[in-house]
Every structure is written in C-alpha cells, then in structure tokens.
Motif scaffolding. Structure first.
Motif: not given
Length: 252
Positions: A134-149
């Motif tokens: 709902q939030v990320v996919n409609p608002n980004h372009r290109g590759d998507l990376y994950l950073l977890g802590h």
C-alpha cells in the motif's frame, strides 16, 4: 530473487564521516538533520487486519533510482532512524520506515502501552506486506532493498521467505535469528519461556511481562549496551523523553 548484501560500496566511507560529525553533533542536528526531516519526511498510517493503526514515514528522493525499506528492531520507531534516513537519502535512495505494531507510534494491543505485545509473529509479517503493497510499491521506482535490525531482521527474513521477489538485496544488522540461552541448556530455557507464557495466560487478564520485566525506564549511557556514541545515545533518549508514545518496557 534476492542477491547478497546491499549498499556495501556506497556506505564504506560512512564510519569516518560519522566520526567527524560526532564532534559537532548538536550543530548537525539543529542546522542539518531536523530541517531535512521537516522538509522531506512524510508520515502516515494504515489500518491492519486487527484494526490497529500502523505508522510509517517515507522520504521520496525525486532523483532516486532505487529505494531502501527499513525494518526496525524491538522498541524502535522511525523517529530513531532520522540520521540513517538522512545518509541514505543523500546517497540517492528513497527511504521507507515502518513502526511495527506494538511499538513506535503504532497502536498497542494491551491497555498498558509500555507492553509491545503481539498475538503471533506472523502479524508482523502481514503488516509488513500491507506496508509494501500500500505504501512502498506505489511510491518508489527501480530496485528495492531491505535493511533490517534485530527483531526487524527476523521480520524481514520471514517476509522474504514468503515473498521472495520483492527485494533485490538485503542487509541485516544484529539479526534476531536464534534463541541464545547462555549457559542454560536450550531445553531448560525454552521450558522457562513456556512456563512464563502458561502463567501469564492462566492468571492474568492481559499478557504479563516476562520474569523480571517492567515498564520503560531509561538507562544511563554508562549502563547501555547499544552504542559507544554518547551524543547519539543522548539524542535517542531525548527523542523518547519528548515523545512518550515511543516508550516501551520489557518483553511480554
């Protein structure tokens, strides 16, 4: 498909930069970080399957060719990640950070808001999937990376197991991927956990703290196990003091 670890080359100069920044950290906060946050950070929330309000922040870099999604650790909220968001943004990424249910500014399930209780771990992953869709996919372009802590790494890894094609790369910091029982054998430690759960379910109306747990209580810097940077630790504690909704106690 997931490939290796993200952002290694882009971030290799960061330790030196952070060391220089630390010597004038108060000035950096007042003249750079806070104005940046006020200008670029767009906050919002969505309602999950349990009717809880899940809060998030997005920082859209108009020149970005890729984006980073941050999955924070237990007790953390996106307000703790301002400096990291700034650095990622400056390096050309858009940034999305979620406050997991039961922490940050997101809804709590129990009447004691210092208890970040969750009914089952899958609830975190379901929230994260909604966040991505709902939030990320409609608002980004290109590759998507994950950073977890920490706990956010456990959430992120489980999400990847269930949604293998979302992230191009992932990076995990101090991941919560195992049960560390110290000198106590695992079978004994897990029995203690089970006993605590049974006691809580049987004798309390709402989930109790685990043995020895209590409401939020800030530690002195000398007693902390999180960081060697006093200026950043003081800044983190100031944020939690100024926004009591962020405060969280021990595990339930």
């Amino acid at each position: 498909m997931l490939h290796g670890c993200a952002m290694t080359n882009e971030m290799e100069d960061r330790p030196m930069e952070l060391g220089v920044r630390e010597s004038s950290f108060d000035s950096f906060i007042n003249t750079t970080l806070e104005p940046f946050w006020q200008q670029q950070a767009k906050t919002g929330s969505f309602v999950n399957a349990q009717g809880l309000h899940i809060h998030y922040v997005k920082l859209i870099n108009k020149t970005a060719a890729s984006a980073v999604v941050v999955s924070p650790g237990r007790v953390e909220g996106y307000l703790k990640y301002k400096e990291l968001a700034f650095d990622l943004f400056q390096r050309g990424y858009s940034v999305f950070i979620i406050d997991h249910q039961g922490q940050g500014l997101s809804s709590r399930r129990l009447s004691n808001t210092h208890k970040g209780h969750v009914a089952q771990f899958q609830d975190y992953i379901d929230d994260f999937e909604l966040f991505i869709r709902q939030v990320v996919n409609p608002n980004h372009r290109g590759d998507l990376y994950l950073l977890g802590h920490s706990m956010g790494s456990a959430i992120g890894l489980r999400y990847i197991q269930q949604h293998a094609d979302t992230f191009e790369k992932a990076s995990f910091s101090s991941p919560m991927w195992g049960f560390r029982s110290g000198i106590m054998p695992d079978v004994v430690a897990k029995s203690v956990v089970w006993l605590g759960h049974w006691f809580s379910q049987t004798f309390t109306k709402e989930s109790a703290y685990f043995f020895g747990g209590k409401d939020y209580e800030p530690k002195l810097f000398a007693e902390n196990e999180l960081t060697s940077s006093k200026v950043r630790y003081d800044y983190f504690r100031e944020i939690y003091a100024n926004e009591p909704k962020l405060q969280l106690g021990s595990i339930t």
